[in-house]
Motif scaffolding. Structure first.
Motif, PDB file in Angstrom:
ATOM      1  N   HIS A  37      49.273  51.570  47.522  1.00 35.10           N
ATOM      2  CA  HIS A  37      49.476  51.957  46.105  1.00 35.10           C
ATOM      3  C   HIS A  37      50.580  51.060  45.728  1.00 35.10           C
ATOM      4  CE1 HIS A  37      50.563  54.714  42.748  1.00 35.10           C
ATOM      5  NE2 HIS A  37      49.415  54.977  42.982  1.00 35.10           N
ATOM      6  N   SER A  54      45.550  55.084  42.013  1.00 35.12           N
ATOM      7  CA  SER A  54      44.878  56.050  42.660  1.00 35.12           C
ATOM      8  C   SER A  54      43.391  56.008  42.468  1.00 35.12           C
ATOM      9  CB  SER A  54      45.240  57.471  42.194  1.00 35.12           C
ATOM     10  OG  SER A  54      46.574  57.599  42.091  1.00 35.12           O
ATOM     11  N   MET A  77      46.234  60.468  49.450  1.00 35.45           N
ATOM     12  CA  MET A  77      45.354  59.038  48.991  1.00 35.45           C
ATOM     13  C   MET A  77      44.601  58.787  50.465  1.00 35.45           C
ATOM     14  SD  MET A  77      48.120  56.961  47.149  1.00 35.45           S
ATOM     15  CE  MET A  77      48.613  57.591  45.330  1.00 35.45           C
ATOM     16  N   TYR A 125      43.267  66.745  39.169  1.00 37.34           N
ATOM     17  CA  TYR A 125      43.948  65.527  39.490  1.00 37.34           C
ATOM     18  C   TYR A 125      43.618  65.185  40.801  1.00 37.34           C
ATOM     19  CZ  TYR A 125      47.561  62.386  38.296  1.00 37.34           C
ATOM     20  OH  TYR A 125      48.548  60.853  37.844  1.00 37.34           O
ATOM     21  N   ASN A 127      45.895  63.980  43.027  1.00 39.24           N
ATOM     22  CA  ASN A 127      46.817  64.380  43.707  1.00 39.24           C
ATOM     23  C   ASN A 127      46.604  65.714  43.942  1.00 39.24           C
ATOM     24  OD1 ASN A 127      47.507  62.046  41.761  1.00 39.24           O
ATOM     25  ND2 ASN A 127      49.516  62.408  42.475  1.00 39.24           N
ATOM     26  N   SER A 142      44.878  59.603  36.421  1.00 42.31           N
ATOM     27  CA  SER A 142      45.468  59.388  35.500  1.00 42.31           C
ATOM     28  C   SER A 142      44.764  58.211  34.396  1.00 42.31           C
ATOM     29  CB  SER A 142      47.149  59.063  35.411  1.00 42.31           C
ATOM     30  OG  SER A 142      47.210  58.173  36.362  1.00 42.31           O
ATOM     31  N   HIS A 188      58.255  62.194  38.418  1.00 44.47           N
ATOM     32  CA  HIS A 188      58.381  61.848  37.086  1.00 44.47           C
ATOM     33  C   HIS A 188      58.960  63.004  36.288  1.00 44.47           C
ATOM     34  CE1 HIS A 188      55.301  59.268  38.649  1.00 44.47           C
ATOM     35  NE2 HIS A 188      55.511  58.700  37.555  1.00 44.47           N
ATOM     36  N   HIS A 211      54.831  56.871  32.291  1.00 44.05           N
ATOM     37  CA  HIS A 211      53.273  57.461  32.917  1.00 44.05           C
ATOM     38  C   HIS A 211      53.320  58.928  32.392  1.00 44.05           C
ATOM     39  CE1 HIS A 211      50.836  59.000  36.171  1.00 44.05           C
ATOM     40  NE2 HIS A 211      50.696  57.895  36.532  1.00 44.05           N
ATOM     41  N   GLU A 213      52.758  61.639  33.741  1.00 45.16           N
ATOM     42  CA  GLU A 213      53.180  62.792  34.573  1.00 45.16           C
ATOM     43  C   GLU A 213      54.860  63.116  34.222  1.00 45.16           C
ATOM     44  OE1 GLU A 213      52.958  62.135  38.938  1.00 45.16           O
ATOM     45  OE2 GLU A 213      50.846  61.379  38.528  1.00 45.16           O
ATOM     46  N   THR A 228      49.331  54.176  36.181  1.00 46.05           N
ATOM     47  CA  THR A 228      50.098  53.079  36.718  1.00 46.05           C
ATOM     48  C   THR A 228      49.613  51.535  36.356  1.00 46.05           C
ATOM     49  OG1 THR A 228      50.611  54.404  38.660  1.00 46.05           O
ATOM     50  CG2 THR A 228      50.948  52.266  39.176  1.00 46.05           C
ATOM     51  N   MET A 282      56.432  58.293  49.172  1.00 47.33           N
ATOM     52  CA  MET A 282      55.931  56.907  49.289  1.00 47.33           C
ATOM     53  C   MET A 282      56.585  55.773  50.213  1.00 47.33           C
ATOM     54  SD  MET A 282      52.997  56.343  47.310  1.00 47.33           S
ATOM     55  CE  MET A 282      51.962  56.914  46.300  1.00 47.33           C
TER      56      MET A 282
HETATM   57  P1  13P Z   1      48.209  56.769  39.375  1.00 47.77           P
HETATM   58  O1  13P Z   1      48.252  55.837  40.476  1.00 47.77           O
HETATM   59  O2  13P Z   1      46.857  57.304  39.005  1.00 47.77           O
HETATM   60  O3  13P Z   1      48.763  56.141  38.129  1.00 47.77           O
HETATM   61  O4  13P Z   1      48.982  58.067  39.847  1.00 47.77           O
HETATM   62  C1  13P Z   1      50.529  57.889  39.998  1.00 47.77           C
HETATM   63  C2  13P Z   1      50.979  58.725  41.067  1.00 47.77           C
HETATM   64  O5  13P Z   1      51.839  59.554  40.854  1.00 47.77           O
HETATM   65  C3  13P Z   1      50.406  58.522  42.398  1.00 47.77           C
HETATM   66  O6  13P Z   1      50.994  59.543  43.397  1.00 47.77           O
END
Ligand code: 13P
Ligand code: SF4
Length: 327
Positions: A37, A54, A77, A125, A127, A142, A188, A211, A213, A228, A282
């Motif tokens: 990612h 994502s 993921m 979502y 996530n 997103s 975020h 973003h 979020e 992203t 991450m």
């Molecule tokens: P995207 O990769 O879909 O933009 O999501 C951002 C995110 O917070 C990934 O955890």
């Protein structure tokens, strides 16, 4: 060798080991693919076979012919990759790489919420845990949330979870009135409106990109809001030379690679002296853990087969709609 309760392999690595060379050798030898990612460290992004958001990571998990997928990202993921490719070995360098947004939506509570509101289409979502996906009708990321919501009839009753900021944003741009789960991502939500306004004064020519979020006041003053991948694409296409970036600062690595002549200023969070905002989950993945993960083929992601069979349907639905929409 066990990854045991600490969640990763912490076998000592001799100093003379060339991590990059060894990772390259092992991935060929084991027919493994490394997916990363954009929120991973620059070193991991640079060594990955593919770097994506994502949606792209999920798409790759269905496409690859590799026997092993090493997902350098967070747990959900890896879980999504395993749900889509149950016959492959899916590894995440550190299983502690969770997600506060996924954690803000425990499956039993979400299921009770869904049951309390019958007659709604459930959109989640990506996530989220596999158990939440299992009680979902369509998964979104997103990148495709707006288009997927708009693909449903205007009068369709929709539950959207777990991110209240993304949900509110989609409601505002589509005119829908989706019922929202009250979850959020701590990274975020932490951006400081005050500090961003100061930065805007300091860099009057800069575009503020955010973003979805992020909290609504930041989205309201942003010049561009997107996933992203959309943010990265925007920075390559905009005539502007400076950008204040309100998302996890890992994306700036790729933005700089794609537009070396442009300046990227990370938006600051409100509670620290740090100038940028990193996702602590991450960043648990490191080159050393990636090396050990490939070497010992641990830690591995497992998903209960009954849950997997239910969770795969809304993800495939998302991939199918995204393909039709050319996303
Ligand atoms: P995207 O990769 O879909 O933009 O999501 C951002 C995110 O917070 C990934 O955890
Ligand atoms: Fe989860 Fe937020 Fe980290 Fe993304 S940035 S993995 S949503 S905690």
């Amino acid at each position: 060798m066990e990854s045991n309760s600490i969640g990763y392999v912490n076998a000592p690595i001799p100093k003379e080991v060339d991590l990059k060379a060894e990772i390259n050798r092992m991935r060929k030898e084991k027919n493994a693919i490394i997916l990363s990612h954009y929120y991973q460290t620059g070193a991991i992004q640079d060594i990955a076979d593919f770097v994506g958001d994502s949606l792209a990571l999920a798409q790759w998990a269905t496409k690859t012919k590799a026997d092993i997928i090493v997902l350098c990202g967070v747990h959900f993921m890896g879980e999504t990759a395993k749900i889509l490719s149950p016959d492959k070995k899916v590894l995440v360098p550190d299983l502690n790489a969770g997600c506060s947004l996924a954690d803000s939506c425990p499956a039993p509570e979400f299921e009770a919420f869904v049951k309390a509101h019958p007659g709604h289409t459930v959109i989640s979502y990506v996530n989220t845990t596999a158990a939440v996906k299992a009680v979902t009708d369509i998964v979104v990321t997103s990148t495709n949330a707006k288009q997927i919501v708009e693909s449903l009839p205007k009068d369709e009753k929709i539950i959207f979870g777990p991110d209240r900021n993304l949900g509110n944003y989609i409601n505002s741009i589509t005119g829908r009135n989706m019922l929202l789960w009250d979850g959020a991502c701590h990274v975020h939500e932490l951006f400081s409106l005050e500090k961003i306004l100061e930065l805007k004064k300091q860099y009057p020519e800069a575009e503020l990109i955010a973003h979805p979020e992020c909290k609504q006041p930041i989205l309201t003053i942003a010049d561009f809001v997107g996933s992203t991948a959309a943010l990265i694409k925007h920075t390559t296409q905009s005539a502007k030379k400076q950008f204040i970036v309100a998302t996890e600062s890992g994306v700036i690595h790729d933005m700089r690679k794609k537009s070396p002549d442009k300046e990227f200023i990370p938006a600051p969070p409100n509670d620290s002296t740090c100038a940028c905002n990193e996702c602590n989950f991450m960043r648990l993945n490191t080159m050393e853990k990636l090396y050990n993960c490939l070497k010992f083929e641990l830690p591995e992601i497992h998903v209960d087969e009954n849950v997997r069979k239910k969770a795969v349907r809304p993800i495939l639905k998302m991939l199918e709609i995204s393909e039709k929409l050319g996303l």
